[in-house]
Design a protein around this motif. Structure first.
Motif, PDB file in Angstrom:
ATOM      1  N   VAL A 144       0.844  -1.199   0.000  1.00 45.75           N
ATOM      2  CA  VAL A 144       0.000   0.000   0.000  1.00 45.75           C
ATOM      3  C   VAL A 144       0.882   1.253   0.000  1.00 45.75           C
ATOM      4  O   VAL A 144       0.664   2.182  -0.777  1.00 45.75           O
ATOM      5  CB  VAL A 144      -0.978  -0.005   1.206  1.00 45.75           C
ATOM      6  CG1 VAL A 144      -1.672   1.343   1.355  1.00 45.75           C
ATOM      7  CG2 VAL A 144      -1.995  -1.120   1.057  1.00 45.75           C
ATOM      8  N   LEU A 145       1.888   1.263   0.880  1.00 48.41           N
ATOM      9  CA  LEU A 145       2.799   2.415   0.943  1.00 48.41           C
ATOM     10  C   LEU A 145       3.570   2.592  -0.369  1.00 48.41           C
ATOM     11  O   LEU A 145       3.719   3.718  -0.866  1.00 48.41           O
ATOM     12  CB  LEU A 145       3.779   2.258   2.104  1.00 48.41           C
ATOM     13  CG  LEU A 145       3.191   2.367   3.504  1.00 48.41           C
ATOM     14  CD1 LEU A 145       4.232   1.972   4.559  1.00 48.41           C
ATOM     15  CD2 LEU A 145       2.675   3.781   3.753  1.00 48.41           C
ATOM     16  N   LYS A 146       4.049   1.486  -0.890  1.00 48.83           N
ATOM     17  CA  LYS A 146       4.803   1.558  -2.145  1.00 48.83           C
ATOM     18  C   LYS A 146       3.922   2.063  -3.278  1.00 48.83           C
ATOM     19  O   LYS A 146       4.336   2.908  -4.074  1.00 48.83           O
ATOM     20  CB  LYS A 146       5.389   0.184  -2.490  1.00 48.83           C
ATOM     21  CG  LYS A 146       6.343   0.219  -3.665  1.00 48.83           C
ATOM     22  CD  LYS A 146       7.050  -1.114  -3.837  1.00 48.83           C
ATOM     23  CE  LYS A 146       8.085  -1.040  -4.917  1.00 48.83           C
ATOM     24  NZ  LYS A 146       8.862  -2.260  -5.031  1.00 48.83           N
ATOM     25  N   TYR A 147       2.695   1.568  -3.343  1.00 48.83           N
ATOM     26  CA  TYR A 147       1.746   2.014  -4.371  1.00 48.83           C
ATOM     27  C   TYR A 147       1.501   3.520  -4.250  1.00 48.83           C
ATOM     28  O   TYR A 147       1.592   4.255  -5.242  1.00 48.83           O
ATOM     29  CB  TYR A 147       0.431   1.235  -4.234  1.00 48.83           C
ATOM     30  CG  TYR A 147      -0.643   1.721  -5.172  1.00 48.83           C
ATOM     31  CD1 TYR A 147      -0.643   1.338  -6.502  1.00 48.83           C
ATOM     32  CD2 TYR A 147      -1.648   2.571  -4.724  1.00 48.83           C
ATOM     33  CE1 TYR A 147      -1.621   1.798  -7.373  1.00 48.83           C
ATOM     34  CE2 TYR A 147      -2.630   3.033  -5.578  1.00 48.83           C
ATOM     35  CZ  TYR A 147      -2.610   2.644  -6.905  1.00 48.83           C
ATOM     36  OH  TYR A 147      -3.575   3.105  -7.768  1.00 48.83           O
ATOM     37  N   LEU A 148       1.205   3.978  -3.049  1.00 49.19           N
ATOM     38  CA  LEU A 148       0.948   5.410  -2.833  1.00 49.19           C
ATOM     39  C   LEU A 148       2.179   6.253  -3.165  1.00 49.19           C
ATOM     40  O   LEU A 148       2.069   7.343  -3.734  1.00 49.19           O
ATOM     41  CB  LEU A 148       0.503   5.660  -1.392  1.00 49.19           C
ATOM     42  CG  LEU A 148      -0.869   5.101  -1.017  1.00 49.19           C
ATOM     43  CD1 LEU A 148      -1.116   5.263   0.480  1.00 49.19           C
ATOM     44  CD2 LEU A 148      -1.973   5.753  -1.838  1.00 49.19           C
ATOM     45  N   HIS A 149       3.356   5.747  -2.830  1.00 44.71           N
ATOM     46  CA  HIS A 149       4.599   6.473  -3.112  1.00 44.71           C
ATOM     47  C   HIS A 149       4.853   6.566  -4.615  1.00 44.71           C
ATOM     48  O   HIS A 149       5.231   7.629  -5.125  1.00 44.71           O
ATOM     49  CB  HIS A 149       5.770   5.795  -2.394  1.00 44.71           C
ATOM     50  CG  HIS A 149       6.975   6.662  -2.266  1.00 44.71           C
ATOM     51  ND1 HIS A 149       7.006   7.791  -1.473  1.00 44.71           N
ATOM     52  CD2 HIS A 149       8.203   6.569  -2.830  1.00 44.71           C
ATOM     53  CE1 HIS A 149       8.189   8.355  -1.560  1.00 44.71           C
ATOM     54  NE2 HIS A 149       8.935   7.634  -2.384  1.00 44.71           N
ATOM     55  N   ILE A 150       4.630   5.489  -5.321  1.00 42.75           N
ATOM     56  CA  ILE A 150       4.833   5.484  -6.776  1.00 42.75           C
ATOM     57  C   ILE A 150       3.794   6.370  -7.462  1.00 42.75           C
ATOM     58  O   ILE A 150       4.132   7.144  -8.368  1.00 42.75           O
ATOM     59  CB  ILE A 150       4.813   4.042  -7.331  1.00 42.75           C
ATOM     60  CG1 ILE A 150       6.059   3.287  -6.862  1.00 42.75           C
ATOM     61  CG2 ILE A 150       4.715   4.046  -8.859  1.00 42.75           C
ATOM     62  CD1 ILE A 150       6.028   1.799  -7.135  1.00 42.75           C
ATOM     63  N   VAL A 151       2.554   6.284  -7.047  1.00 43.88           N
ATOM     64  CA  VAL A 151       1.514   7.142  -7.626  1.00 43.88           C
ATOM     65  C   VAL A 151       1.848   8.608  -7.358  1.00 43.88           C
ATOM     66  O   VAL A 151       1.743   9.453  -8.257  1.00 43.88           O
ATOM     67  CB  VAL A 151       0.105   6.769  -7.096  1.00 43.88           C
ATOM     68  CG1 VAL A 151      -0.912   7.830  -7.464  1.00 43.88           C
ATOM     69  CG2 VAL A 151      -0.316   5.417  -7.645  1.00 43.88           C
ATOM     70  N   GLY A 152       2.274   8.923  -6.142  1.00 42.24           N
ATOM     71  CA  GLY A 152       2.662  10.299  -5.818  1.00 42.24           C
ATOM     72  C   GLY A 152       3.806  10.795  -6.690  1.00 42.24           C
ATOM     73  O   GLY A 152       3.787  11.934  -7.163  1.00 42.24           O
ATOM     74  N   ALA A 153       4.795   9.943  -6.908  1.00 37.93           N
ATOM     75  CA  ALA A 153       5.925  10.309  -7.758  1.00 37.93           C
ATOM     76  C   ALA A 153       5.456  10.543  -9.194  1.00 37.93           C
ATOM     77  O   ALA A 153       5.893  11.497  -9.853  1.00 37.93           O
ATOM     78  CB  ALA A 153       7.001   9.218  -7.712  1.00 37.93           C
ATOM     79  N   ALA A 154       4.569   9.694  -9.671  1.00 35.96           N
ATOM     80  CA  ALA A 154       4.040   9.854 -11.029  1.00 35.96           C
ATOM     81  C   ALA A 154       3.239  11.145 -11.148  1.00 35.96           C
ATOM     82  O   ALA A 154       3.324  11.850 -12.167  1.00 35.96           O
ATOM     83  CB  ALA A 154       3.174   8.645 -11.403  1.00 35.96           C
TER      84      ALA A 154
END
Length: 160
Positions: free
Chosen positions: A5-15
């Motif tokens: 969940v954290l990784k997904y949110l972090h990647i989406v935020g970066a995108a």
């Protein structure tokens, strides 16, 4: 599960940061090149809104998800690639914050010229080129952060 969940949110935020930054730059430049105050004012108005909705949200979420991810995995924030990502993130912010103010000022100058049916003032053109110049180090830093997140080079460890 928390890690994903954290990784997904972090990647989406970066995108979102990369995509919004690139999109805003494209639309502001395209409007500027038309040279029509009414077009520039309209685009800049939307750009400022997008920056507050998307960029500001991602800018806030990235350090939170990043720190939580590092803790979840057991990384230190002083690990080389994380440390340099943080430094580059701060550099990005140092360029982004003035850019937001510049966009609001560019919007206001173009709106005034459109209302008064006049040419864009010299102040607009000077400020636009400062805005344009500030985009390069900010975008370069974000690009470098992407590379650091993907490659996680061990050669950047502090003290090596």
């Amino acid at each position: 599960m928390l890690y994903f969940v954290l990784k997904y949110l972090h990647i989406v935020g970066a995108a979102v940061l990369m995509g919004t930054g690139a999109g805003i730059a494209f639309f502001m430049l395209a409007a500027h090149l038309q040279g029509k105050p009414v077009v520039i004012a309209g685009v800049a108005r939307i750009v400022v809104i997008a920056d507050f909705i998307f960029t500001a949200t991602a800018v806030t979420a990235q350090p939170i998800t990043g720190v939580l991810l590092a803790r979840n995995i057991g990384y230190s924030l002083l690990d080389g690639w994380i440390f340099w990502s943080i430094i580059l993130y701060l550099i990005t912010g140092a360029f982004w914050l003035p850019v937001v103010w510049m966009q609001m000022r560019l919007r206001d100058l173009a709106a005034k010229a459109a209302r008064e049916n006049t040419e864009l003032p010299r102040q607009y053109h000077v400020l636009f080129w400062w805005w344009f110049a500030f985009g390069f180090p900010a975008f370069g830093a974000v690009t470098a952060i992407f590379w650091l997140m993907i490659a996680r080079p061990q050669s950047l460890a502090l003290g090596t």
